[in-house]
Design a protein around this motif. Sequence first.
Motif, PDB file in Angstrom:
ATOM      1  N   GLY A  94       0.854  -1.190   0.000  1.00 56.66           N
ATOM      2  CA  GLY A  94       0.000   0.000   0.000  1.00 56.66           C
ATOM      3  C   GLY A  94       0.879   1.225   0.000  1.00 56.66           C
ATOM      4  N   ALA A  95       1.596   1.455  -1.105  1.00 53.38           N
ATOM      5  CA  ALA A  95       2.676   2.440  -1.124  1.00 53.38           C
ATOM      6  C   ALA A  95       2.196   3.873  -0.983  1.00 53.38           C
ATOM      7  CB  ALA A  95       3.486   2.292  -2.418  1.00 53.38           C
ATOM      8  N   GLY A  96       1.004   4.184  -1.455  1.00 52.47           N
ATOM      9  CA  GLY A  96       0.504   5.543  -1.345  1.00 52.47           C
ATOM     10  C   GLY A  96       1.437   6.544  -1.978  1.00 52.47           C
ATOM     11  N   ASP A  97       1.810   7.575  -1.224  1.00 54.73           N
ATOM     12  CA  ASP A  97       2.700   8.607  -1.760  1.00 54.73           C
ATOM     13  C   ASP A  97       4.165   8.280  -1.521  1.00 54.73           C
ATOM     14  OD1 ASP A  97       2.916   8.954   0.949  1.00 54.73           O
ATOM     15  OD2 ASP A  97       2.097  10.988   0.989  1.00 54.73           O
ATOM     16  N   GLY A  98       4.458   7.047  -1.126  1.00 52.09           N
ATOM     17  CA  GLY A  98       5.839   6.610  -0.958  1.00 52.09           C
ATOM     18  C   GLY A  98       6.484   7.053   0.330  1.00 52.09           C
ATOM     19  N   ARG A  99       5.682   7.393   1.348  1.00 48.40           N
ATOM     20  CA  ARG A  99       6.281   7.922   2.573  1.00 48.40           C
ATOM     21  C   ARG A  99       7.071   6.881   3.346  1.00 48.40           C
ATOM     22  NH1 ARG A  99       1.634  10.726   5.623  1.00 48.40           N
ATOM     23  NH2 ARG A  99       1.385  11.539   3.521  1.00 48.40           N
ATOM     24  N   PHE A 100       6.684   5.599   3.269  1.00 51.15           N
ATOM     25  CA  PHE A 100       7.509   4.577   3.919  1.00 51.15           C
ATOM     26  C   PHE A 100       8.849   4.435   3.194  1.00 51.15           C
ATOM     27  CE2 PHE A 100       3.545   3.300   5.931  1.00 51.15           C
ATOM     28  CZ  PHE A 100       3.960   2.847   7.177  1.00 51.15           C
ATOM     29  N   ALA A 101       8.839   4.610   1.878  1.00 50.21           N
ATOM     30  CA  ALA A 101      10.077   4.524   1.104  1.00 50.21           C
ATOM     31  C   ALA A 101      10.986   5.710   1.383  1.00 50.21           C
ATOM     32  CB  ALA A 101       9.757   4.452  -0.387  1.00 50.21           C
ATOM     33  N   GLY A 104      12.540   5.199   5.426  1.00 47.46           N
ATOM     34  CA  GLY A 104      13.306   4.063   5.910  1.00 47.46           C
ATOM     35  C   GLY A 104      14.629   3.868   5.205  1.00 47.46           C
ATOM     36  N   ALA A 105      15.424   2.978   5.793  1.00 47.75           N
ATOM     37  CA  ALA A 105      16.683   2.537   5.195  1.00 47.75           C
ATOM     38  C   ALA A 105      16.515   1.075   4.797  1.00 47.75           C
ATOM     39  CB  ALA A 105      17.832   2.701   6.189  1.00 47.75           C
ATOM     40  N   TYR A 106      17.066   0.696   3.642  1.00 49.24           N
ATOM     41  CA  TYR A 106      16.866  -0.654   3.118  1.00 49.24           C
ATOM     42  C   TYR A 106      17.819  -0.875   1.955  1.00 49.24           C
ATOM     43  CZ  TYR A 106      13.940   2.678   0.637  1.00 49.24           C
ATOM     44  OH  TYR A 106      13.491   3.796   0.016  1.00 49.24           O
ATOM     45  N   ARG A 107      17.953  -2.129   1.550  1.00 50.33           N
ATOM     46  CA  ARG A 107      18.722  -2.420   0.340  1.00 50.33           C
ATOM     47  C   ARG A 107      17.891  -2.109  -0.903  1.00 50.33           C
ATOM     48  NH1 ARG A 107      21.354  -8.188   0.104  1.00 50.33           N
ATOM     49  NH2 ARG A 107      19.162  -8.825   0.055  1.00 50.33           N
ATOM     50  N   SER A 108      16.625  -2.520  -0.856  1.00 47.33           N
ATOM     51  CA  SER A 108      15.714  -2.193  -1.955  1.00 47.33           C
ATOM     52  C   SER A 108      14.300  -2.090  -1.407  1.00 47.33           C
ATOM     53  CB  SER A 108      15.772  -3.256  -3.060  1.00 47.33           C
ATOM     54  OG  SER A 108      15.209  -4.482  -2.618  1.00 47.33           O
ATOM     55  N   TYR A 109      13.496  -1.268  -2.063  1.00 52.08           N
ATOM     56  CA  TYR A 109      12.095  -1.076  -1.684  1.00 52.08           C
ATOM     57  C   TYR A 109      11.250  -1.186  -2.943  1.00 52.08           C
ATOM     58  CZ  TYR A 109       7.784   1.542  -0.661  1.00 52.08           C
ATOM     59  OH  TYR A 109       6.473   1.940  -0.550  1.00 52.08           O
ATOM     60  N   LEU A 110      10.208  -2.016  -2.874  1.00 60.15           N
ATOM     61  CA  LEU A 110       9.253  -2.136  -3.970  1.00 60.15           C
ATOM     62  C   LEU A 110       7.862  -1.877  -3.424  1.00 60.15           C
ATOM     63  CD1 LEU A 110       8.409  -2.880  -6.860  1.00 60.15           C
ATOM     64  CD2 LEU A 110       8.346  -5.288  -6.129  1.00 60.15           C
ATOM     65  N   GLY A 111       7.214  -0.842  -3.945  1.00 62.92           N
ATOM     66  CA  GLY A 111       5.860  -0.522  -3.522  1.00 62.92           C
ATOM     67  C   GLY A 111       4.856  -0.797  -4.619  1.00 62.92           C
ATOM     68  N   PHE A 112       3.604  -1.020  -4.226  1.00 67.85           N
ATOM     69  CA  PHE A 112       2.500  -1.207  -5.171  1.00 67.85           C
ATOM     70  C   PHE A 112       1.454  -0.134  -4.892  1.00 67.85           C
ATOM     71  CE2 PHE A 112       4.593  -5.233  -5.233  1.00 67.85           C
ATOM     72  CZ  PHE A 112       4.364  -5.764  -6.500  1.00 67.85           C
TER      73      PHE A 112
END
Length: 494
Positions: A94-101, A104-112
């Motif tokens: 539930g990526a929405g406007d990408g605020r979790f992306a 956060g810190a991560y190697r990769s993020y994939l939102g839908f």
Amino acid sequence: MSETIQAFGEGEPTDVANSTIVKKDDAMLTAQAPIGSRSSRVLTPAIESWGSSDQVSLYLDRCQVDTPQSLVDKTWHQVGLRRDLGCLDVVDFGAGDGRFASTGAYRSYLGFEVDRAKYRSANLPSNASIKNACAFSSRRRDFGACIGNPPYVRNQDLPPGWRHTAAKVVKQRTGVTMSGLANAWQYFTFLALSSTAPDGLCALVIPYEWVSRPSSEPLRRYVRENDWGVSVYRLGDAVFDGVQTTASLTVIDKREQARGSWRHFVDFEGSWHGRSTPTGSDAGVLAYTSVRNRSAGQPFAKRGLSPGTQKALVLTESERARHGLRKGTDVVPCVTSLRGLSSGTRVLSSSVFKRHYEQAGRRCWLPKTDRPPSKRLIAYLNSVPAEMYQTNTCLARDKWWRFTMPFVPVALIASSFKKDAPKCVDNLIQARAVGSVCGIYETDDQDLVALRSLLSDPGLPERIVPHANEMRKLEIGQINTLLLSAREVSSGVT
């Protein structure tokens, strides 16, 4: 309680390899009418397959609630306590406007995200992307973590096509058959659990009710059978304004074994305090009793009628009089709330009903649908603007207003309460129970005396899981437990 809604059609999940992917350096985005305005909304054929245009629009309208940044931060903090963020491949359904992306810190993020307008201005890191595609079309099952805020949409507002396809995906992936009472977030939680690796982690903002309510039992059972570690952080009521449910940040850690015990925490003045049970006290949750196999003559409770729309199908006294609807012929008395009654009120008499409902301007008249409606009633129903009954329940009927008339209960009881005991009144005027008011059946005076004694027990609130706005909510199964206990007391059984 969601930022988004995902799109998919009937049949097998489709491959998303060719779906639009938006990254930080995207130069162009295709303009689309924003989802959220029915007049400007453009639905793809896949979305249209869910149901009628009105059903789909209603569903999408229920999903546009953004996650507060403070809660996004708390979610990532809990993930960071359990994993090395720099090594995580993360999915957000539930990526929405990408605020979790963005946080956060991560190697990769994939939102839908199905609503491209929702994230068109998102400034994503180079290792993050959002697919304009169906979350349930993702076939990958080895993500290190799934984070986010799944859609909170009631089961009554789920378009049939959406429900059918989501249930099919969940069944294929987990073997779990979804209940017709499951709300949207449950489907997405199953998707999250089945999309993460055997040692993966899910950190989701979902209703706190999942820890106790019968409708969430399949999800709890699935988690327990896998013996995954569970930490549930109950959030304050102010997190989501206007949302009538208590939210939680739920962390399900597949790497950790629960060993039969889950951890519960309460947010108190900015810090988490551990609790031994979901109620927030040391007392266990009041048991649920099903009436499916009840003996003849045993007392039982039943939910209040959900007519589809109280705005059009539950009238005030002035509305009834203005349309010339006759009491007992065109409409019958009903009660949607006991809130206006004093805690000492024991009976719903004609005088009490007149003073607290008719004269108070509360909705208290239910159209009679167990017989052909009179010309007066038909005239009223035909005068109701279409926008007043745009609910899945109404739209699914041949006649939007036709429902099965409920039986007359012996007593009425409020399912929600705060500090005082739940209100319970003898139903002397044969009113129907509607909405959050429940009906009590197959009881006598002695049963009701014993029931009120149990309801006034100071220890009862400590056995009820908190709801929203400092409310406690008795579920039907819990009322049944109290009714059977009351029958034992009134019968002298120990």
